[in-house]
Design a protein around this motif. Structure first.
Motif, mmCIF file in Angstrom:
data_model
loop_
_atom_site.group_PDB
_atom_site.id
_atom_site.type_symbol
_atom_site.label_atom_id
_atom_site.label_comp_id
_atom_site.label_asym_id
_atom_site.label_seq_id
_atom_site.Cartn_x
_atom_site.Cartn_y
_atom_site.Cartn_z
ATOM 1 N N ALA A 102 0.679 -1.295 0.144
ATOM 2 C CA ALA A 102 0.175 -0.498 -0.488
ATOM 3 C C ALA A 102 0.769 1.312 -0.049
ATOM 4 N N ARG A 128 1.023 3.429 -3.654
ATOM 5 C CA ARG A 128 0.718 5.654 -2.764
ATOM 6 C C ARG A 128 1.912 5.894 -3.459
ATOM 7 N N THR A 187 -4.036 3.749 -11.573
ATOM 8 C CA THR A 187 -5.378 3.668 -10.381
ATOM 9 C C THR A 187 -6.492 4.560 -9.558
ATOM 10 N N THR A 232 -5.674 1.101 -2.237
ATOM 11 C CA THR A 232 -5.553 3.031 -2.195
ATOM 12 C C THR A 232 -5.940 3.523 -3.344
ATOM 13 N N ASP A 290 -9.899 6.148 -1.078
ATOM 14 C CA ASP A 290 -9.588 7.867 -1.284
ATOM 15 C C ASP A 290 -10.324 9.299 -1.307
#
Ligand code: HEM
Length: 494
Positions: free
Chosen positions: A37, A41, A64, A383, A388
Motif C-alpha cells: 500500500a 501510494r 489507479t 489505495t 480515496d
C-alpha cells in the motif's frame, strides 16, 4: 541475459510511464512486498493514474483511477486472462494443479450453494455450529456467570474459522459416537486442532506465495500442506454428516472429469484456505470497530433486538437458543453498512490479469495507452478507491453509516470527478474472479455479531487501547490482520 534483466526495455509512444526501479530484474519487488500500500501510494503520486513497474522480471501496469476499472475487469479472457497467474500460485501454495473447466465448476457450485436459496441451508448449518462452539464452556444460568478473557483476534478467528469449516466440510456422524453430545465434542476438538495448524500455515502464507521462505520455514510449509491433505482428504471428508453441497458437488464434478483422488485432497486445502482465511480476521475488525465506536454499537444492538423481537425470539434465562434465519439476516441495513465499512478499511486484494495480446487501454480521461503482450495489468483497490478521500471523505475513519442513505436504505452512490462510480469498494475483487463466497461470508459475519450481541456482554480489558495497525506483510492477500492482538473479556448476559 541483459534482455532478460530488462536492460533494453524502453517506454514506447503511447505506453504508460515506465519505472523499472534500480535493481535489474527484481525492480521494485522488495518495496512492493514490504509494504504494497505504501509503495503504490508513492508510485501513484509520482506517475499518476497509470504506470508500468518492474517486479521480479514481470512488468505490471497498475491502473489507479477507479473510473477506469471497467474495461480491465470486463475485458475478454482472450486478451486479459486471470487463470495463468492463479494456476501458478495455487500450484506453489497448495500443491494443486487444476484440471479443465476448473473455474467454471467452482462458479457452478458456488452459485448453487453459496448464494440465493442455497444460503438458507448454509445459514442453518452455520448457526448450529456457531452455537456449539460459542456456548460451550462459558457457564450457564445455574453456575456463576464468570468473565472469560481472550485475545479478540484469536477468539473471533477461532470461532468463525471452526464454525465455517464445520458448516462447509461437515460434522462428525452421530452414529459413530452413540449420541449427539459426543459427536459435538469431537467436532469441537477436531476443528480446534485444525485451526491451530491452519494458523501456522496462515503466518507463512505471504512469504510462501512470494516464494521467499527460508529453508526451515519451507520444510514446515511442506509438512503443513501434507498434514492438511491428510486431515481434509476425500476419504475422511466423505465419512462426515451434513457435508455442504459446495464440497460434494465440486468433488463429484472433478471425479467425473477424471481428477485423481490425491489431487482432490489438495483441492480441499485450496477450498479451506479460500473459505476460512478471510472471514475470521474480518470478524475481529468488525467487533473491534463496534467496541471502539459506541454510537455504532448502539445502532447495531438496537437493530439486533428489533429483528429478534419481530420474529418472536428473545434471549432469556433458561430460554431456548435463538434461531437466526436467512430471512432475518436480510433485514439488517445498519449491520450491512458496518460490514461494508469494515471491509473497506481492512480488505485489500490485488487483482492481476495476464496480457495475452497487445491492446489499447482507454482510461476515463479519454487517453488510450498501449499495453504489451506478456505484461500484467493490476488493480489495488485499497489505495485506488477504498482510501480515496474524494470518494470516501475522511477515509481513515470508521463511520458505521457510511453505506447508509439518510432514509436508512443501502447507499450505493459514490462519485469521483463528479462521475458516479461503479466500483466504490472492492473487498471481493471484481469481474470473473469476484469472490464466489461473498454472500455466505457476509452472512457468517452477521451471524457471529448477532450471536455475540445476543448472548454475551463483552468489553475490552483496557477500554482505552487503540485499534492496532494493519500488518503490512499481508497486503494483496484479502482481509488484513493486525500487528498485535487486543485483550477482551466476555460473559453470558443471562
Ligand atoms: C470476508 C471474507 C472474504 C473476503 C474479503 C474474500 C475475498 C476474496 C477475494 C478478493 C478473492 C479473489 C478475487 C480475485 O482474484 O480477483 C476471493 C476468491 C475466492 N473466494 Fe473469497 N473472500 C471471503 C470469504 C470467502 C468465503 C466464505 C468463501 C467460501 C465459502 C470464499 C471463497 C472463495 C473462492 C473459492 C475464491 C477463488 C475464486 C476463483 O478462483 O475465481 N471466500 N475471495
Amino acid at each position: 541475459g541483459l534482455y532478460m534483466l530488462g536492460m533494453f526495455r524502453k517506454r514506447r509512444p503511447n505506453e504508460p510511464p515506465l519505472d523499472k526501479g534500480t535493481i535489474p530484474w527484481l525492480g521494485y519487488a522488495l518495496d512492493f512486498r514490504k509494504n504494497t500500500a505504501g509503495f503504490l501510494r508513492k508510485m501513484q503520486k509520482k506517475h499518476g493514474d497509470i504506470f508500468t513497474i518492474q517486479i521480479g522480471g514481470y512488468y505490471y501496469t497498475f491502473v489507479t483511477d477507479p473510473l477506469s476499472f471497467g474495461p480491465i475487469v470486463r475485458e475478454a479472457r482472450a486478451r486479459l486472462d486471470f487463470e495463468k497467474f492463479a494456476m501458478e500460485l495455487v500450484a506453489r501454495v497448495f500443491g494443486y494443479h487444476s484440471g479443465t473447466n476448473d473455474h467454471k465448476l467452482l462458479e457452478k457450485a458456488s452459485t448453487k450453494h453459496l448464494m440465493g436459496d442455497g444460503l438458507v441451508l448454509m445459514t442453518q448449518a452455520m448457526m448450529d455450529n456457531l452455537q456449539n462452539l460459542m456456548l460451550h464452556g462459558v457457564g450457564s444460568v445455574d453456575r456463576e456467570k464468570k468473565w472469560q478473557q481472550d485475545g479478540l483476534f484469536n477468539y473471533s478467528y477461532n470461532i468463525v474459522f471452526r464454525a465455517g469449516y464445520l458448516a462447509l466440510f461437515g460434522n462428525e456422524p452421530i452414529k459413530s459416537h452413540g449420541n449427539s453430545e459426543k459427536a459435538k465434542k469431537h467436532d469441537r476438538d477436531h476443528s480446534e486442532e485444525l485451526f491451530g495448524e491452519f494458523r501456522k500455515y496462515d503466518k507463512l502464507f505471504p512469504r510462501l506465495a512470494y516464494a521467499v521462505l527460508p529453508p526451515k520455514d519451507k520444510l514446515e510449509a511442506e509438512r503443513l500442506k501434507r498434514l492438511f491433505w491428510n486431515m481434509l482428504s476425500i476419504k475422511k471428508t466423505l465419512q462426515k454428516e451434513n457435508i455442504s453441497g459446495w464440497i460434494t458437488d465440486q468433488f463429484q464434478d472433478r471425479a467425473d472429469n477424471g481428477m485423481p483422488e490425491y489431487m482432490q485432497d489438495r483441492f480441499m486445502l485450496l477450498l479451506l484456505w479460500a473459505s476460512q482465511g478471510n472471514t475470521g480476521p474480518a470478524s475481529f475488525w468488525l467487533l473491534l470497530y463496534l467496541m471502539k465506536h459506541p454510537e455504532a454499537m448502539k445502532a447495531v444492538s438496537e437493530e439486533v433486538d428489533r429483528v429478534l423481537k419481530e420474529n418472536g425470539q428473545e434471549v432469556k434465562p433458561g430460554g431456548a437458543q435463538i434461531n437466526l434465519t436467512r430471512d432475518m439476516l436480510l433485514k439488517t441495513p445498519v449491520l450491512d453498512s458496518v460490514v461494508e465499512e469494515t471491509l473497506r478499511l481492512t480488505a485489500a486484494p490485488v487483482l492481476i490479469r495476464a496480457v495475452k495480446e497487445n491492446l489499447n487501454l482507454k482510461i476515463s480521461s479519454g487517453k488510450e495507452y498501449a499495453i504489451r503482450k506478456g505484461d500484467r495489468v493490476a488493480i489495488f483497490p485499497y489505495t485506488a478507491v477504498q482510501m480515496d478521500p474524494e470518494v470516501h471523505p475522511e477515509p481513515e475513519k470508521f463511520k458505521y453509516n457510511r453505506f447508509l442513505n439518510e432514509d436508512g436504505t443501502k447507499k450505493s452512490e459514490f462519485f469521483k470527478n463528479g462521475k458516479r462510480l461503479k466500483y466504490f469498494t472492492m473487498p471481493w475483487g471484481a469481474g470473473t474472479t469476484i469472490c464466489p463466497g461473498r454472500f455466505f461470508a457476509v452472512n457468517e459475519l452477521k451471524q457471529f455479531v448477532f450471536l455475540m450481541l445476543s448472548y454475551f456482554e463483552f468489553e475490552l480489558v483496557n477500554p482505552k487501547e487503540e485499534i492496532p495497525d494493519i500488518d503490512p506483510n499481508r497486503w494483496g492477500f484479502g482481509t488484513m490482520q493486525p500487528t498485535h492482538d487486543v485483550q477482551f473479556k466476555y460473559r453470558l448476559r443471562y
